[in-house]
Design a protein around this motif. Sequence first.
Motif, PDB file in Angstrom:
ATOM      1  N   PHE A 110       0.847  -1.196   0.000  1.00 45.45           N
ATOM      2  CA  PHE A 110       0.000   0.000   0.000  1.00 45.45           C
ATOM      3  C   PHE A 110       0.882   1.245   0.000  1.00 45.45           C
ATOM      4  O   PHE A 110       0.629   2.200  -0.732  1.00 45.45           O
ATOM      5  N   LEU A 111       1.936   1.225   0.825  1.00 44.03           N
ATOM      6  CA  LEU A 111       2.835   2.370   0.903  1.00 44.03           C
ATOM      7  C   LEU A 111       3.544   2.632  -0.422  1.00 44.03           C
ATOM      8  O   LEU A 111       3.989   3.750  -0.678  1.00 44.03           O
ATOM      9  N   SER A 112       3.616   1.627  -1.276  1.00 42.34           N
ATOM     10  CA  SER A 112       4.263   1.830  -2.574  1.00 42.34           C
ATOM     11  C   SER A 112       3.547   2.905  -3.390  1.00 42.34           C
ATOM     12  O   SER A 112       4.158   3.521  -4.261  1.00 42.34           O
ATOM     13  N   LYS A 113       2.295   3.160  -3.089  1.00 45.60           N
ATOM     14  CA  LYS A 113       1.574   4.246  -3.782  1.00 45.60           C
ATOM     15  C   LYS A 113       2.176   5.594  -3.389  1.00 45.60           C
ATOM     16  O   LYS A 113       2.231   6.513  -4.198  1.00 45.60           O
ATOM     17  N   LEU A 114       2.641   5.704  -2.156  1.00 47.85           N
ATOM     18  CA  LEU A 114       3.324   6.920  -1.721  1.00 47.85           C
ATOM     19  C   LEU A 114       4.697   7.012  -2.377  1.00 47.85           C
ATOM     20  O   LEU A 114       5.086   8.082  -2.849  1.00 47.85           O
ATOM     21  N   PHE A 115       5.423   5.897  -2.433  1.00 50.39           N
ATOM     22  CA  PHE A 115       6.722   5.886  -3.123  1.00 50.39           C
ATOM     23  C   PHE A 115       6.544   6.433  -4.539  1.00 50.39           C
ATOM     24  O   PHE A 115       7.293   7.277  -5.000  1.00 50.39           O
ATOM     25  N   SER A 116       5.549   5.871  -5.222  1.00 52.99           N
ATOM     26  CA  SER A 116       5.301   6.232  -6.608  1.00 52.99           C
ATOM     27  C   SER A 116       4.915   7.708  -6.741  1.00 52.99           C
ATOM     28  O   SER A 116       5.365   8.393  -7.663  1.00 52.99           O
ATOM     29  N   THR A 117       4.101   8.188  -5.819  1.00 53.21           N
ATOM     30  CA  THR A 117       3.711   9.601  -5.836  1.00 53.21           C
ATOM     31  C   THR A 117       4.943  10.489  -5.725  1.00 53.21           C
ATOM     32  O   THR A 117       5.011  11.552  -6.343  1.00 53.21           O
TER      33      THR A 117
END
Length: 136
Positions: free
Chosen positions: A88-95
Amino acid sequence: MTGPRDIHAYLAEFEDIPGTRVFTAARARQGYHMNQFAMSLMKAENRERFKADEAAYMAEWPLTDEQKQALLDRDYNRCLDLGGNVYFLSKLFSTDGLPFAKAVATMTDMDFDQYTQMMMQGGRSPEGVRSIKEGR
């Protein structure tokens, strides 16, 4: 045949693995809103709102102060401690424009080149401390 095992005692054993946070049901409950926040970043309009004012966007979510601070600090290990799930946190990484491998490398005691080399050689060695409480 042995009797039924205490599920709480069994799950507590996962907390004894050094450097590892097993995503248990308890962690899922703890991090539910943080993970839902992260998933919201899959939508372009949410990413833009977040990037424009991170604190204001996070205020729309029922996050704890600790969760908000960990997210603002991009302290991913702390996020995991507070119930975050790396996928889920990978969405923040990507952002943030951060590739998954570089984000994960920040969660280690290695720089990206060292982390990449370790992974190319088969990953972390199974040798070393295997139990926090036993120090072995």
